[in-house]
Scaffold this motif. Structure first.
Motif, PDB file in Angstrom:
ATOM      1  N   LYS A   2      34.316  42.762  23.622  1.00  0.00           N
ATOM      2  CA  LYS A   2      34.001  43.764  22.614  1.00  0.00           C
ATOM      3  C   LYS A   2      32.499  43.800  22.329  1.00  0.00           C
ATOM      4  CE  LYS A   2      35.210  45.219  18.000  1.00  0.00           C
ATOM      5  NZ  LYS A   2      35.961  44.908  16.797  1.00  0.00           N
ATOM      6  N   THR A   4      29.272  45.968  20.017  1.00  0.00           N
ATOM      7  CA  THR A   4      28.859  46.943  19.016  1.00  0.00           C
ATOM      8  C   THR A   4      27.493  47.456  19.441  1.00  0.00           C
ATOM      9  OG1 THR A   4      27.815  45.219  17.682  1.00  0.00           O
ATOM     10  CG2 THR A   4      30.086  45.785  17.131  1.00  0.00           C
ATOM     11  N   TYR A  14      27.052  42.165  22.411  1.00  0.00           N
ATOM     12  CA  TYR A  14      28.349  41.508  22.511  1.00  0.00           C
ATOM     13  C   TYR A  14      28.434  40.372  21.504  1.00  0.00           C
ATOM     14  CZ  TYR A  14      28.570  44.290  26.676  1.00  0.00           C
ATOM     15  OH  TYR A  14      28.568  45.359  27.532  1.00  0.00           O
ATOM     16  N   GLU A  15      29.636  40.113  21.013  1.00  0.00           N
ATOM     17  CA  GLU A  15      29.829  39.079  19.994  1.00  0.00           C
ATOM     18  C   GLU A  15      29.375  37.711  20.458  1.00  0.00           C
ATOM     19  OE1 GLU A  15      33.828  39.221  18.546  1.00  0.00           O
ATOM     20  OE2 GLU A  15      33.608  41.284  17.860  1.00  0.00           O
ATOM     21  N   SER A  16      29.401  37.459  21.747  1.00  0.00           N
ATOM     22  CA  SER A  16      28.981  36.164  22.272  1.00  0.00           C
ATOM     23  C   SER A  16      27.463  36.053  22.370  1.00  0.00           C
ATOM     24  CB  SER A  16      29.595  35.929  23.648  1.00  0.00           C
ATOM     25  OG  SER A  16      29.114  36.909  24.555  1.00  0.00           O
ATOM     26  N   HIS A  20      23.445  38.262  18.119  1.00  0.00           N
ATOM     27  CA  HIS A  20      24.425  38.882  17.219  1.00  0.00           C
ATOM     28  C   HIS A  20      24.453  38.076  15.916  1.00  0.00           C
ATOM     29  CE1 HIS A  20      27.823  41.498  16.372  1.00  0.00           C
ATOM     30  NE2 HIS A  20      28.431  40.455  15.853  1.00  0.00           N
ATOM     31  N   THR A  21      23.369  38.164  15.152  1.00  0.00           N
ATOM     32  CA  THR A  21      23.262  37.373  13.937  1.00  0.00           C
ATOM     33  C   THR A  21      22.823  38.239  12.768  1.00  0.00           C
ATOM     34  OG1 THR A  21      20.975  36.830  14.465  1.00  0.00           O
ATOM     35  CG2 THR A  21      22.632  35.263  15.166  1.00  0.00           C
ATOM     36  N   GLY A  32      23.915  42.241  14.148  1.00  0.00           N
ATOM     37  CA  GLY A  32      24.236  42.753  15.468  1.00  0.00           C
ATOM     38  C   GLY A  32      23.088  43.366  16.227  1.00  0.00           C
TER      39      GLY A  32
END
Length: 68
Positions: A2, A4, A14-16, A20-21, A32
């Motif tokens: 997933k 954003t 990506y969330e990984s 993404h902080t 993000g």
């Protein structure tokens, strides 16, 4: 996986991703961001090229620059 969109440049984040902080706890916390926006590279590039930027996008990039 997933993803954003980065609120600074609309690249997928990506969330990984380590970028993404949450940045800033002021009136406009930003989450993000891609690595380039988090480092301020995107804002510097746009300013150097004198590219017009959407006001909301500029607000995000300037908020991050103030924290960095």
């Amino acid at each position: 996986m997933k993803a954003t969109l980065c609120p600074g440049c609309y690249r997928p984040v990506y969330e990984s991703s380590s970028s993404h902080t949450l940045i800033g706890a002021g009136p406009m916390p930003v989450i993000g961001l891609c690595r380039l926006c988090a480092e301020g590279t995107t804002l510097r590039s746009l300013r150097q090229a004198d590219v017009p930027v959407d006001p909301q996008q500029r607000a995000v990039l300037e908020t991050v620059a103030a924290v960095a």
